[in-house]
Scaffold this motif. Sequence first.
Motif, PDB file in Angstrom:
ATOM      1  N   GLY A 156     -56.150-107.638 -75.527  1.00  0.00           N
ATOM      2  CA  GLY A 156     -57.010-106.964 -76.492  1.00  0.00           C
ATOM      3  C   GLY A 156     -56.243-105.973 -77.350  1.00  0.00           C
ATOM      4  N   GLU A 157     -56.958-105.459 -78.352  1.00  0.00           N
ATOM      5  CA  GLU A 157     -56.321-104.621 -79.361  1.00  0.00           C
ATOM      6  C   GLU A 157     -56.984-103.250 -79.413  1.00  0.00           C
ATOM      7  OE1 GLU A 157     -55.608-102.714 -82.547  1.00  0.00           O
ATOM      8  OE2 GLU A 157     -56.665-104.332 -83.590  1.00  0.00           O
ATOM      9  N   VAL A 158     -56.178-102.215 -79.384  1.00  0.00           N
ATOM     10  CA  VAL A 158     -56.682-100.848 -79.247  1.00  0.00           C
ATOM     11  C   VAL A 158     -57.540-100.435 -80.432  1.00  0.00           C
ATOM     12  CG1 VAL A 158     -56.019 -98.420 -79.073  1.00  0.00           C
ATOM     13  CG2 VAL A 158     -54.787-100.154 -77.735  1.00  0.00           C
ATOM     14  N   GLU A 159     -57.078-100.675 -81.661  1.00  0.00           N
ATOM     15  CA  GLU A 159     -57.802-100.202 -82.839  1.00  0.00           C
ATOM     16  C   GLU A 159     -59.195-100.821 -82.948  1.00  0.00           C
ATOM     17  OE1 GLU A 159     -55.902-100.334 -86.601  1.00  0.00           O
ATOM     18  OE2 GLU A 159     -54.646 -98.599 -86.185  1.00  0.00           O
ATOM     19  N   LEU A 160     -59.345-102.050 -82.462  1.00  0.00           N
ATOM     20  CA  LEU A 160     -60.655-102.706 -82.506  1.00  0.00           C
ATOM     21  C   LEU A 160     -61.510-102.376 -81.297  1.00  0.00           C
ATOM     22  CD1 LEU A 160     -59.735-106.273 -83.831  1.00  0.00           C
ATOM     23  CD2 LEU A 160     -60.758-104.365 -85.100  1.00  0.00           C
ATOM     24  N   VAL A 177     -51.698 -95.239 -76.647  1.00  0.00           N
ATOM     25  CA  VAL A 177     -52.023 -94.378 -75.505  1.00  0.00           C
ATOM     26  C   VAL A 177     -53.094 -93.369 -75.895  1.00  0.00           C
ATOM     27  CG1 VAL A 177     -51.110 -92.627 -73.933  1.00  0.00           C
ATOM     28  CG2 VAL A 177     -49.772 -94.689 -74.413  1.00  0.00           C
ATOM     29  N   GLN A 178     -52.946 -92.778 -77.071  1.00  0.00           N
ATOM     30  CA  GLN A 178     -53.938 -91.805 -77.539  1.00  0.00           C
ATOM     31  C   GLN A 178     -55.291 -92.467 -77.743  1.00  0.00           C
ATOM     32  OE1 GLN A 178     -51.985 -90.348 -81.046  1.00  0.00           O
ATOM     33  NE2 GLN A 178     -50.444 -89.214 -79.896  1.00  0.00           N
ATOM     34  N   GLY A 179     -55.282 -93.670 -78.319  1.00  0.00           N
ATOM     35  CA  GLY A 179     -56.528 -94.376 -78.583  1.00  0.00           C
ATOM     36  C   GLY A 179     -57.241 -94.834 -77.321  1.00  0.00           C
ATOM     37  N   LEU A 227     -45.513 -96.599 -70.162  1.00  0.00           N
ATOM     38  CA  LEU A 227     -44.425 -95.928 -70.873  1.00  0.00           C
ATOM     39  C   LEU A 227     -44.650 -96.099 -72.374  1.00  0.00           C
ATOM     40  CD1 LEU A 227     -41.375 -96.825 -68.628  1.00  0.00           C
ATOM     41  CD2 LEU A 227     -42.322 -94.549 -69.024  1.00  0.00           C
ATOM     42  N   ALA A 228     -44.743 -94.977 -73.073  1.00  0.00           N
ATOM     43  CA  ALA A 228     -45.043 -94.983 -74.502  1.00  0.00           C
ATOM     44  C   ALA A 228     -43.761 -94.894 -75.315  1.00  0.00           C
ATOM     45  CB  ALA A 228     -45.956 -93.805 -74.849  1.00  0.00           C
ATOM     46  N   ILE A 229     -43.690 -95.717 -76.353  1.00  0.00           N
ATOM     47  CA  ILE A 229     -42.613 -95.627 -77.327  1.00  0.00           C
ATOM     48  C   ILE A 229     -43.236 -95.356 -78.685  1.00  0.00           C
ATOM     49  CG2 ILE A 229     -40.972 -97.016 -76.017  1.00  0.00           C
ATOM     50  CD1 ILE A 229     -41.752 -99.430 -77.646  1.00  0.00           C
ATOM     51  N   THR A 245     -58.531 -94.718 -70.291  1.00  0.00           N
ATOM     52  CA  THR A 245     -58.171 -96.062 -69.835  1.00  0.00           C
ATOM     53  C   THR A 245     -56.745 -96.091 -69.304  1.00  0.00           C
ATOM     54  OG1 THR A 245     -59.704 -97.106 -71.386  1.00  0.00           O
ATOM     55  CG2 THR A 245     -57.907 -98.473 -70.559  1.00  0.00           C
ATOM     56  N   VAL A 246     -55.892 -95.274 -69.893  1.00  0.00           N
ATOM     57  CA  VAL A 246     -54.508 -95.192 -69.418  1.00  0.00           C
ATOM     58  C   VAL A 246     -54.472 -94.687 -67.983  1.00  0.00           C
ATOM     59  CG1 VAL A 246     -52.270 -94.067 -69.784  1.00  0.00           C
ATOM     60  CG2 VAL A 246     -53.584 -94.882 -71.741  1.00  0.00           C
ATOM     61  N   ASP A 247     -55.349 -93.754 -67.656  1.00  0.00           N
ATOM     62  CA  ASP A 247     -55.413 -93.245 -66.274  1.00  0.00           C
ATOM     63  C   ASP A 247     -55.861 -94.340 -65.315  1.00  0.00           C
ATOM     64  OD1 ASP A 247     -54.652 -90.699 -67.155  1.00  0.00           O
ATOM     65  OD2 ASP A 247     -56.729 -90.184 -67.635  1.00  0.00           O
TER      66      ASP A 247
END
Length: 389
Positions: free
Chosen positions: A124-128, A151-153, A169-171, A157-159
């Motif tokens: 899936g896609e975060v922005e949608l 991660v911000q979006g 791990l965020a880049i 859910t990241v937790d």
Amino acid sequence: MAAPPWRSRTAAFVVTDCCATRISMATVSRRVLLAAAAAGLLPAPSRAAPLRLEGLDGRGAVLHQPARRIVLGFYFEEFLAVGGTAALPRVVGLSRGAWKDWRPAHWAEYVKVLPRLAELPDVGEVELGTFSAEKAIALRPDVAILGTWQVQGLGTTVDRLAAAGIPVLAIDYHAEEPARHLASTRLLGQILGEEARAARLAAEYEAAIAAVRSRLAEVRPPRIYIELGSKGPAEQGPSYGPHMWGALAALAGGDNIGLGVINSWGPMAAEMVLARRPEVIVIAGSEWRQHASGQLMGQGVSADEARARLRGFLQRPGWAGLPAVRDGRVHAVYQGASRTLADAASVQYLAKALHPDLFADLDPEAYYLDWHERWLPVRPRGSFMLGLR
């Protein structure tokens, strides 16, 4: 999932009643090998000691290196540039929409060369709002590599991923800060066990940006306006503050008229664009043929198509009197040539658009194509940066 090391060997051991007999791998059945592995008679894949890593959002993770099962959210080209195509079998899940939907012709070219891409599960896609933690967790990844914006979006859910034992791990290539480009590239190298290759990529990017910056010490920054042209001339598209194209414009020696007006990205009032009288205008485009009048750029887009769409923006009310239009300093760039290690070419192109005499010797598109030739399996063909003439 990557094949374990023993799959590439030319011989194996088959257990008999009294001893292990060495025979050709070609004659060993998969069933016997699996039985031997289950009995502990085949060596386990070698893994380095756990490594403490930190993403660019400050979130830490303990990870065995190299990661063997990866969910990849974005920065697909950077992943392949650092890991090579040999790293693709380690990807078990993909945010497909962030590639296939945003850059469809680009995706299609990669699928031709790497057909496994089309078979990867889509998380899936975060922005949608379609990203599924359940799908990601079910794939049992060692790590999820996401953009900081993802991660911000995703928020909590990241937790949920972390609670399921999946480190995130965020880049970050979106900020267009060279230091974050370099840190992200080195982090990818650590995750993939390709530190040397990542170091070469980082050094090349750093040198390319420094070569542009070194010429700009004593020049006046011309006023520049950059707009994402997906909506076409009839509707004001997003512009940029200190991030993305705004940051690239600053690196290239431009005075971004969106700075101080736009926090991150969003439309700038048409009246304000006219009032600030940009000396250079840049419209970013992509392969979004679903938009009838949007700026086309990218894979499979001809220069004639791109320029025809670009001329449409010149018909906006009041634009004929702008210095950029009057002097023919209106350009189009490929949105996909931002947020990437290849955007050193975009910095070169913007620098040349802003300071044509100072950077007359640069060939940014040649740099862009050559970078892909050396680091990626697909060489772009289309329009990626051009002016009205």
